[in-house]
Design an enzyme around this catalytic site. Structure first.
Site, mmCIF file in Angstrom:
data_model
loop_
_atom_site.group_PDB
_atom_site.id
_atom_site.type_symbol
_atom_site.label_atom_id
_atom_site.label_comp_id
_atom_site.label_asym_id
_atom_site.label_seq_id
_atom_site.Cartn_x
_atom_site.Cartn_y
_atom_site.Cartn_z
ATOM 1 N N ASP A 63 8.147 -1.746 9.794
ATOM 2 C CA ASP A 63 6.814 -1.926 10.406
ATOM 3 C C ASP A 63 6.194 -2.520 8.767
ATOM 4 O O ASP A 63 4.841 -1.212 8.143
ATOM 5 C CB ASP A 63 6.000 -0.490 10.466
ATOM 6 N N ASP B 232 9.430 3.186 -3.121
ATOM 7 C CA ASP B 232 9.646 1.133 -3.175
ATOM 8 C C ASP B 232 10.202 1.170 -2.576
ATOM 9 O O ASP B 232 11.577 1.352 -3.536
ATOM 10 C CB ASP B 232 8.960 0.567 -4.344
ATOM 11 N N GLY C 218 2.774 7.272 12.289
ATOM 12 C CA GLY C 218 1.695 7.376 13.576
ATOM 13 C C GLY C 218 3.598 7.451 14.348
ATOM 14 O O GLY C 218 4.019 7.604 15.374
ATOM 15 N N LYS C 219 4.384 6.365 14.179
ATOM 16 C CA LYS C 219 5.764 6.401 14.210
ATOM 17 C C LYS C 219 7.164 7.128 13.857
ATOM 18 O O LYS C 219 7.440 7.754 14.676
ATOM 19 C CB LYS C 219 6.405 4.511 13.946
ATOM 20 N N CYS D 73 1.656 -6.107 12.728
ATOM 21 C CA CYS D 73 0.142 -5.887 13.618
ATOM 22 C C CYS D 73 -1.164 -7.340 13.362
ATOM 23 O O CYS D 73 -2.004 -7.224 13.136
ATOM 24 C CB CYS D 73 -0.865 -4.624 13.168
ATOM 25 N N ALA E 129 6.244 3.858 6.140
ATOM 26 C CA ALA E 129 5.580 4.988 6.749
ATOM 27 C C ALA E 129 4.155 5.005 7.188
ATOM 28 O O ALA E 129 4.109 6.386 8.330
ATOM 29 C CB ALA E 129 6.681 6.182 6.800
ATOM 30 N N ALA E 130 3.710 5.160 6.219
ATOM 31 C CA ALA E 130 2.255 5.665 6.164
ATOM 32 C C ALA E 130 1.433 5.357 7.273
ATOM 33 O O ALA E 130 1.515 3.849 7.152
ATOM 34 C CB ALA E 130 1.604 6.041 5.029
ATOM 35 N N PRO E 131 0.173 5.702 8.103
ATOM 36 C CA PRO E 131 0.712 7.430 8.263
ATOM 37 C C PRO E 131 0.992 8.197 8.924
ATOM 38 O O PRO E 131 1.093 9.463 8.919
ATOM 39 C CB PRO E 131 -1.172 7.497 8.473
ATOM 40 N N GLU F 72 7.583 5.660 1.866
ATOM 41 C CA GLU F 72 6.233 4.999 1.328
ATOM 42 C C GLU F 72 6.029 5.172 -0.185
ATOM 43 O O GLU F 72 5.738 5.942 -0.951
ATOM 44 C CB GLU F 72 5.093 6.073 2.127
HETATM 45 C C1 LIG Z 1 1.498 -0.922 8.310
HETATM 46 S S1 LIG Z 1 1.334 0.855 7.249
HETATM 47 C C2 LIG Z 1 2.721 0.985 8.396
HETATM 48 C C3 LIG Z 1 2.259 2.156 9.765
HETATM 49 C C4 LIG Z 1 2.842 3.083 10.092
HETATM 50 N N1 LIG Z 1 4.919 2.959 9.969
HETATM 51 C C5 LIG Z 1 2.433 3.797 11.118
HETATM 52 O O1 LIG Z 1 3.134 3.767 12.670
HETATM 53 O O2 LIG Z 1 1.412 4.298 10.604
HETATM 54 C C6 LIG Z 1 2.348 -0.449 6.331
HETATM 55 C C7 LIG Z 1 2.723 0.132 4.711
HETATM 56 O O3 LIG Z 1 3.991 0.492 3.958
HETATM 57 C C8 LIG Z 1 3.826 0.246 2.911
HETATM 58 N N2 LIG Z 1 4.323 -0.224 1.252
HETATM 59 C C9 LIG Z 1 3.242 -1.568 1.361
HETATM 60 N N3 LIG Z 1 5.025 -1.782 0.772
HETATM 61 C C10 LIG Z 1 6.026 -1.257 0.457
HETATM 62 C C11 LIG Z 1 6.683 -0.958 -0.681
HETATM 63 N N4 LIG Z 1 7.625 -1.955 -0.915
HETATM 64 N N5 LIG Z 1 8.013 0.087 0.065
HETATM 65 C C12 LIG Z 1 6.966 1.071 1.390
HETATM 66 N N6 LIG Z 1 6.295 0.817 1.376
HETATM 67 C C13 LIG Z 1 5.515 -0.402 1.409
HETATM 68 C C14 LIG Z 1 1.770 0.523 2.922
HETATM 69 O O4 LIG Z 1 1.670 1.560 1.874
HETATM 70 C C15 LIG Z 1 1.871 0.909 4.211
HETATM 71 O O5 LIG Z 1 1.082 2.486 4.183
#
Ligand SMILES: C[S@@+](CC[C@H](N)C(=O)[O-])C[C@H]1O[C@@H](n2cnc3c(N)ncnc32)[C@H](O)[C@@H]1O
Length: 443
Positions: A327, A308, A264-265, A380, A260-262, A282
């Site tokens: 995402d 995780d 946006g969605k 993306c 979810a980070a940061p 996240e």
């Molecule tokens: C593409 S970004 C998401 C952007 C977000 N959906 C937005 O719209 O702002 C992918 C995110 O997944 C997180 N991530 C990576 N591995 C993960 C895991 N095993 N469990 C949860 N989050 C994870 C990353 O730290 C990153 O913040």
């Protein structure tokens, strides 16, 4: 350049930033966030940003020129001198700075970083470039890095995946993307906010496909956006805004935003729908904090879990979700216009581990999805391995049903992908993005 030197002008700051990105491996996003807190950078920030982004955009081209002009490679400890030459070449090629100023400022920079011995070298290389520009272009014409300003593996991958679109992708990747904002429609309509921007002399137009998006004619500092601190608006490209349109959450449903980070969605889902529960998950604690900050600024709320996704036993209560937005972490090859450092940081060897992680995430999320529920997969990325090949693999394995997109997608987006939608950078003024929605059969 020693990091304890006092920054005294824009070129010196650009050199410091480039060193941080290229040698230290920092991302431009991280650097810009750090710099925003540093008042000493303020007077130089605008020109330094232009120089840094430009040098990163054309890094592979300017580095090829530099290597050709140097009679022997510089030592690793003098990489800063290579970067000074690259900053000089960028100005000679792409900015309206007079040539004599671009050269003399580059020579001055060697002195400011206490490497006076290199001033003659920098002067000589840049003057040689002025004299031999055309001849050099002929000589380097067959170098992929010189022609495309991309790493060779990436160009080959684009050509393999998208033979008809590869030239367009490469050309677009070297452009600067427009600033796009998403209006928080819980607080104000898009029409009303557009009026507020216009009253503040900020020109914009409504995006044709993303219902909450406004495209700004000129990028501005976020603090110039009316009501930014009160959450009236957030900066988000139009393509990721489409994810929320396709997910179609019904009132009272239980929703997971799995990466979810940061936020946006997450915030877009909350402003558009009234879910009974939304969990924003996240793995990174600092990034989970960013979600909380975004929620607070936009005056929206939901449960934020720092865990995780794969380790469901540590955070999931076992109750299935009606909707999941996945995402995934990806190569980010679709957002190179905004993050030109991706051309430098991303390696071909990163792709397979990412594909593996994305598959694990898909499988986990599917287990948590209610029969009849919908999962939206998004990246993306422009690479088929992360996008439609991933969905093909999953559909073959799990009898997942492809969900029809909103009609507006079908009318306006190109059908380049076999499954889902692949958006290319620059298409409908959007970033490169991939989306596909899947439904789980009811038993
Ligand atoms: C593409 S970004 C998401 C952007 C977000 N959906 C937005 O719209 O702002 C992918 C995110 O997944 C997180 N991530 C990576 N591995 C993960 C895991 N095993 N469990 C949860 N989050 C994870 C990353 O730290 C990153 O913040």
């Amino acid at each position: 350049m020693r990091t304890d030197l006092k920054i005294t002008d824009a070129r010196m700051l650009a050199l410091y930033w480039l060193q941080q990105v290229i040698i230290e491996g920092k991302s431009v996003n991280q650097l810009m966030a750090e710099s925003a807190m540093n008042d000493e950078h303020l007077p130089y920030r605008s020109l330094s940003k232009q120089l840094m982004f430009g040098c990163l955009r054309y890094y592979f081209q300017l580095k090829t020129i530099t290597e050709n002009l140097l009679s022997k490679p510089l030592k690793a400890k003098d990489h800063d001198i290579t970067l000074i030459i690259i900053i000089g070449l960028y100005q000679l090629n792409y900015l309206s700075v007079p040539d004599h100023a671009a050269i003399s400022e580059s020579v001055e920079l060697t002195k400011k970083i206490n490497k006076n011995w290199a001033s003659g070298l920098v002067n000589g290389i840049l003057r040689e470039y002025q004299r031999s520009k055309e001849k050099l272009a002929d000589k380097l014409g067959r170098s992929i890095q010189f022609k495309t300003a991309h790493p060779g593996w990436m160009v080959k991958q684009f050509q393999q995946d998208w033979p008809e679109q590869a030239d367009f992708i490469i050309e677009q990747n070297n452009q600067q993307a427009l600033m796009i904002v998403r209006v928080n429609t819980c607080k104000i309509s898009r029409d009303e906010y557009q009026k507020q921007l216009s009253q503040n002399d900020i020109e914009c137009e409504q995006h044709k496909l993303a219902a909450d998006a406004l495209i700004l004619k000129q990028a501005v500092d976020v603090h110039q956006l009316p009501g930014f601190l009160d959450g009236l608006v957030t900066v988000q490209d139009a393509a990721p805004q489409l994810a929320v349109d396709w997910l179609k959450v019904e009132a009272g449903q239980r929703v997971l935003d799995a990466c979810a980070a940061p936020g946006g969605k997450t915030t877009h889902l909350l402003q558009r729908y009234q879910p009974a529960q939304l969990i924003a998950l996240e793995v990174s604690p600092s990034r989970a904090d960013k979600i909380k900050q975004t929620l607070a600024r936009m005056q929206l709320s939901c449960e934020v879990q720092c865990a995780d996704l794969i380790e469901t036993s540590q955070w999931w209560d076992g109750v299935e979700f009606d909707r999941i937005l996945l995402d995934v972490p990806c190569s980010a090859t679709g957002v190179i216009r905004r993050n030109p450092d991706i051309k430098i940081h991303r390696k071909v060897t990163d792709i397979q581990p990412l594909v593996k992680l994305q598959r694990e995430m898909l499988v986990k999320c599917w287990q948590m999805l209610k029969p009849g529920g919908v999962l939206l997969y998004a990246t993306c990325s422009l690479l088929k391995a992360e996008n439609e090949a991933q969905i093909q693999w999953f559909v073959d394995k799990e009898s997942a049903i492809l969900v029809e997109p909103p009609e507006s997608f079908d009318r306006q987006l190109n059908h380049t992908a076999q499954m889902g939608y692949q958006i290319f950078p620059g298409e409908l003024l959007m970033d490169g993005f991939y989306l596909c929605a899947l439904s789980k059969p009811k038993n």
